[in-house]
Write a protein that holds these residues in place. Structure first.
Motif, PDB file in Angstrom:
ATOM      1  N   ALA A  47       0.854  -1.180   0.000  1.00 16.72           N
ATOM      2  CA  ALA A  47       0.000   0.000   0.000  1.00 16.72           C
ATOM      3  C   ALA A  47       0.893   1.233   0.000  1.00 16.72           C
ATOM      4  O   ALA A  47       2.074   1.164   0.354  1.00 16.72           O
ATOM      5  CB  ALA A  47      -0.933   0.010   1.216  1.00 16.72           C
ATOM      6  N   LEU A  48       0.306   2.378  -0.383  1.00 17.89           N
ATOM      7  CA  LEU A  48       1.074   3.614  -0.521  1.00 17.89           C
ATOM      8  C   LEU A  48       0.355   4.749   0.196  1.00 17.89           C
ATOM      9  O   LEU A  48      -0.860   4.934   0.027  1.00 17.89           O
ATOM     10  CB  LEU A  48       1.245   3.959  -2.003  1.00 17.89           C
ATOM     11  CG  LEU A  48       2.014   5.241  -2.342  1.00 17.89           C
ATOM     12  CD1 LEU A  48       3.482   5.112  -1.934  1.00 17.89           C
ATOM     13  CD2 LEU A  48       1.896   5.549  -3.838  1.00 17.89           C
ATOM     14  N   ILE A  49       1.118   5.518   1.004  1.00 19.01           N
ATOM     15  CA  ILE A  49       0.586   6.700   1.683  1.00 19.01           C
ATOM     16  C   ILE A  49       1.396   7.911   1.236  1.00 19.01           C
ATOM     17  O   ILE A  49       2.629   7.899   1.303  1.00 19.01           O
ATOM     18  CB  ILE A  49       0.659   6.565   3.215  1.00 19.01           C
ATOM     19  CG1 ILE A  49      -0.219   5.395   3.690  1.00 19.01           C
ATOM     20  CG2 ILE A  49       0.219   7.858   3.890  1.00 19.01           C
ATOM     21  CD1 ILE A  49      -0.143   5.152   5.196  1.00 19.01           C
ATOM     22  N   VAL A  50       0.701   8.957   0.780  1.00 15.53           N
ATOM     23  CA  VAL A  50       1.342  10.192   0.343  1.00 15.53           C
ATOM     24  C   VAL A  50       1.038  11.258   1.394  1.00 15.53           C
ATOM     25  O   VAL A  50      -0.116  11.657   1.567  1.00 15.53           O
ATOM     26  CB  VAL A  50       0.842  10.629  -1.045  1.00 15.53           C
ATOM     27  CG1 VAL A  50       1.657  11.819  -1.541  1.00 15.53           C
ATOM     28  CG2 VAL A  50       0.920   9.474  -2.036  1.00 15.53           C
ATOM     29  N   LEU A  51       2.060  11.718   2.106  1.00 16.73           N
ATOM     30  CA  LEU A  51       1.882  12.617   3.238  1.00 16.73           C
ATOM     31  C   LEU A  51       1.704  14.067   2.790  1.00 16.73           C
ATOM     32  O   LEU A  51       1.829  14.404   1.616  1.00 16.73           O
ATOM     33  CB  LEU A  51       3.072  12.494   4.185  1.00 16.73           C
ATOM     34  CG  LEU A  51       3.304  11.108   4.794  1.00 16.73           C
ATOM     35  CD1 LEU A  51       4.610  11.098   5.587  1.00 16.73           C
ATOM     36  CD2 LEU A  51       2.137  10.713   5.688  1.00 16.73           C
ATOM     37  N   LYS A  78      -3.738  -1.733  -5.467  1.00 16.29           N
ATOM     38  CA  LYS A  78      -3.232  -1.560  -4.109  1.00 16.29           C
ATOM     39  C   LYS A  78      -3.846  -0.323  -3.454  1.00 16.29           C
ATOM     40  O   LYS A  78      -4.117   0.669  -4.131  1.00 16.29           O
ATOM     41  CB  LYS A  78      -1.703  -1.447  -4.128  1.00 16.29           C
ATOM     42  CG  LYS A  78      -1.027  -2.741  -4.538  1.00 16.29           C
ATOM     43  CD  LYS A  78       0.485  -2.615  -4.512  1.00 16.29           C
ATOM     44  CE  LYS A  78       1.136  -3.929  -4.926  1.00 16.29           C
ATOM     45  NZ  LYS A  78       2.605  -3.842  -4.937  1.00 16.29           N
ATOM     46  N   PRO A  79      -4.042  -0.358  -2.134  1.00 11.36           N
ATOM     47  CA  PRO A  79      -4.596   0.795  -1.431  1.00 11.36           C
ATOM     48  C   PRO A  79      -3.682   2.015  -1.546  1.00 11.36           C
ATOM     49  O   PRO A  79      -2.459   1.913  -1.454  1.00 11.36           O
ATOM     50  CB  PRO A  79      -4.697   0.310   0.021  1.00 11.36           C
ATOM     51  CG  PRO A  79      -4.771  -1.179  -0.076  1.00 11.36           C
ATOM     52  CD  PRO A  79      -3.896  -1.528  -1.239  1.00 11.36           C
ATOM     53  N   LEU A  80      -4.313   3.186  -1.707  1.00 10.30           N
ATOM     54  CA  LEU A  80      -3.607   4.454  -1.841  1.00 10.30           C
ATOM     55  C   LEU A  80      -4.292   5.480  -0.943  1.00 10.30           C
ATOM     56  O   LEU A  80      -5.509   5.664  -1.027  1.00 10.30           O
ATOM     57  CB  LEU A  80      -3.631   4.921  -3.296  1.00 10.30           C
ATOM     58  CG  LEU A  80      -3.136   6.340  -3.594  1.00 10.30           C
ATOM     59  CD1 LEU A  80      -1.648   6.477  -3.271  1.00 10.30           C
ATOM     60  CD2 LEU A  80      -3.399   6.690  -5.064  1.00 10.30           C
ATOM     61  N   GLY A 160     -13.373   2.597  -1.907  1.00 11.20           N
ATOM     62  CA  GLY A 160     -12.592   2.873  -0.702  1.00 11.20           C
ATOM     63  C   GLY A 160     -11.135   2.481  -0.794  1.00 11.20           C
ATOM     64  O   GLY A 160     -10.383   2.673   0.164  1.00 11.20           O
ATOM     65  N   ARG A 161     -10.704   1.946  -1.949  1.00  8.57           N
ATOM     66  CA  ARG A 161      -9.285   1.591  -2.113  1.00  8.57           C
ATOM     67  C   ARG A 161      -8.406   2.834  -2.116  1.00  8.57           C
ATOM     68  O   ARG A 161      -7.260   2.802  -1.654  1.00  8.57           O
ATOM     69  CB  ARG A 161      -9.085   0.816  -3.419  1.00  8.57           C
ATOM     70  CG  ARG A 161      -7.629   0.446  -3.705  1.00  8.57           C
ATOM     71  CD  ARG A 161      -7.501  -0.339  -4.997  1.00  8.57           C
ATOM     72  NE  ARG A 161      -7.820   0.466  -6.168  1.00  8.57           N
ATOM     73  CZ  ARG A 161      -6.940   1.217  -6.830  1.00  8.57           C
ATOM     74  NH1 ARG A 161      -5.678   1.275  -6.415  1.00  8.57           N
ATOM     75  NH2 ARG A 161      -7.303   1.891  -7.900  1.00  8.57           N
ATOM     76  N   VAL A 162      -8.957   3.921  -2.627  1.00  8.84           N
ATOM     77  CA  VAL A 162      -8.228   5.187  -2.695  1.00  8.84           C
ATOM     78  C   VAL A 162      -8.929   6.201  -1.799  1.00  8.84           C
ATOM     79  O   VAL A 162     -10.138   6.420  -1.925  1.00  8.84           O
ATOM     80  CB  VAL A 162      -8.159   5.712  -4.138  1.00  8.84           C
ATOM     81  CG1 VAL A 162      -7.469   7.072  -4.183  1.00  8.84           C
ATOM     82  CG2 VAL A 162      -7.449   4.703  -5.035  1.00  8.84           C
ATOM     83  N   ARG A 224      -8.667  -2.667   4.645  1.00  9.69           N
ATOM     84  CA  ARG A 224      -9.536  -3.834   4.407  1.00  9.69           C
ATOM     85  C   ARG A 224      -9.729  -4.065   2.917  1.00  9.69           C
ATOM     86  O   ARG A 224      -9.977  -5.188   2.476  1.00  9.69           O
ATOM     87  CB  ARG A 224     -10.878  -3.624   5.102  1.00  9.69           C
ATOM     88  CG  ARG A 224     -11.744  -4.882   5.190  1.00  9.69           C
ATOM     89  CD  ARG A 224     -13.018  -4.577   5.949  1.00  9.69           C
ATOM     90  NE  ARG A 224     -12.746  -4.195   7.332  1.00  9.69           N
ATOM     91  CZ  ARG A 224     -13.342  -3.196   7.985  1.00  9.69           C
ATOM     92  NH1 ARG A 224     -14.237  -2.444   7.344  1.00  9.69           N
ATOM     93  NH2 ARG A 224     -13.047  -2.945   9.226  1.00  9.69           N
ATOM     94  N   THR A 225      -9.603  -2.998   2.111  1.00  9.20           N
ATOM     95  CA  THR A 225      -9.787  -3.161   0.667  1.00  9.20           C
ATOM     96  C   THR A 225      -8.693  -4.004   0.037  1.00  9.20           C
ATOM     97  O   THR A 225      -8.864  -4.521  -1.069  1.00  9.20           O
ATOM     98  CB  THR A 225      -9.802  -1.785  -0.035  1.00  9.20           C
ATOM     99  OG1 THR A 225      -8.524  -1.131   0.138  1.00  9.20           O
ATOM    100  CG2 THR A 225     -10.895  -0.893   0.555  1.00  9.20           C
ATOM    101  N   ALA A 226      -7.567  -4.149   0.738  1.00 13.84           N
ATOM    102  CA  ALA A 226      -6.479  -4.965   0.194  1.00 13.84           C
ATOM    103  C   ALA A 226      -6.786  -6.447   0.246  1.00 13.84           C
ATOM    104  O   ALA A 226      -6.150  -7.243  -0.447  1.00 13.84           O
ATOM    105  CB  ALA A 226      -5.177  -4.683   0.952  1.00 13.84           C
ATOM    106  N   THR A 227      -7.751  -6.830   1.066  1.00 15.02           N
ATOM    107  CA  THR A 227      -8.058  -8.263   1.223  1.00 15.02           C
ATOM    108  C   THR A 227      -9.433  -8.618   0.684  1.00 15.02           C
ATOM    109  O   THR A 227      -9.898  -9.734   0.898  1.00 15.02           O
ATOM    110  CB  THR A 227      -7.976  -8.656   2.711  1.00 15.02           C
ATOM    111  OG1 THR A 227      -8.911  -7.856   3.463  1.00 15.02           O
ATOM    112  CG2 THR A 227      -6.570  -8.420   3.238  1.00 15.02           C
TER     113      THR A 227
END
Length: 228
Positions: A47-51, A78-80, A160-162, A224-227
């Protein structure tokens, strides 16, 4: 899970995000783009988080590579998650308008959930703000809700993935003090009716404690969207 976090300023880091990820058994790597580190390969994380950490003037050299990575994440599965500046980059990538808001918004403000909000949050909650720029709702996205100064405080896209958040649920006393000590206030803060003083921002530590369960709800729902 292993998450990649993109950081743009030494004074706007993961804050409570890092503690939450560790407590939930997830590992993470922070990439300090402003210090010359290259963005990661999307395939190397789950997953990726952009601060947050907006810049002024010309776009920095790393922004083009970061925008390409965000496009890849949007096209993938992948979750973003983006916060502040990170959310604005995601909104732009989804072709939503990004502009300067009427007022700067800093400190603690109430957010009211939208009727069609998909977020597992109370109908009204208080969150920490630090912005002047705002974004519109991307096509096919659902809104989080809004505050008095900013009608859209976040959105969810692709089931909700993004997720993009304008408000800061990850804020801690330490992270807010770091911003106040080292960063300029968002433009227009001096005259905005929605900007608080430093004393007002840090006066009540319990406000930060009340953010913790809100962040937990958002991150749990998002990952949760990753699974699924």
């Amino acid at each position: 899970m292993h998450l990649h976090l993109l950081q743009h300023s030494p004074h706007q880091g993961p804050a409570r995000l890092a503690d939450w990820l560790t407590s939930m058994g997830h590992s993470h790597t922070v990439f300090h783009l402003d210090q010359g580190e290259l963005p990661p390969r999307l395939a190397d994380g789950d997953a990726l988080i952009v601060l947050d950490g907006g810049h002024a003037g010309d776009a920095p050299a790393w922004e083009r590579r970061e925008r390409k990575l965000i496009d890849q994440a949007l096209d993938g599965r992948k979750p973003l998650l983006g916060i502040g500046y990170g959310a604005r980059l995601i909104a732009e990538a989804l072709e939503a308008p990004v502009s300067r808001g009427t007022y700067a918004e800093t400190g603690w403000h109430d957010v009211t959930l939208a009727p069609d909000s998909p977020f597992d949050l109370p109908e009204t909650f208080e969150a920490f703000m630090w912005h002047r720029e705002i974004f519109g709702l991307p096509e096919d996205a659902l809104p989080l809700g809004g505050s008095e100064a900013s009608p859209l405080q976040g959105f969810a896209w692709d089931g909700g993935r993004v997720v993009g958040l304008l408000c800061h649920l990850e804020a801690t006393p330490g992270s807010v003090s770091a911003m106040l000590d080292h960063l300029s206030l968002p433009p227009g803060s001096a005259t905005s009716p929605h900007a608080q003083t430093r004393q007002e921002m840090v006066a009540n530590p319990r406000r930060f404690d009340r953010l913790a369960p809100l962040l937990d709800r958002v991150l749990t729902q998002w990952l949760r969207t990753a699974t699924t």
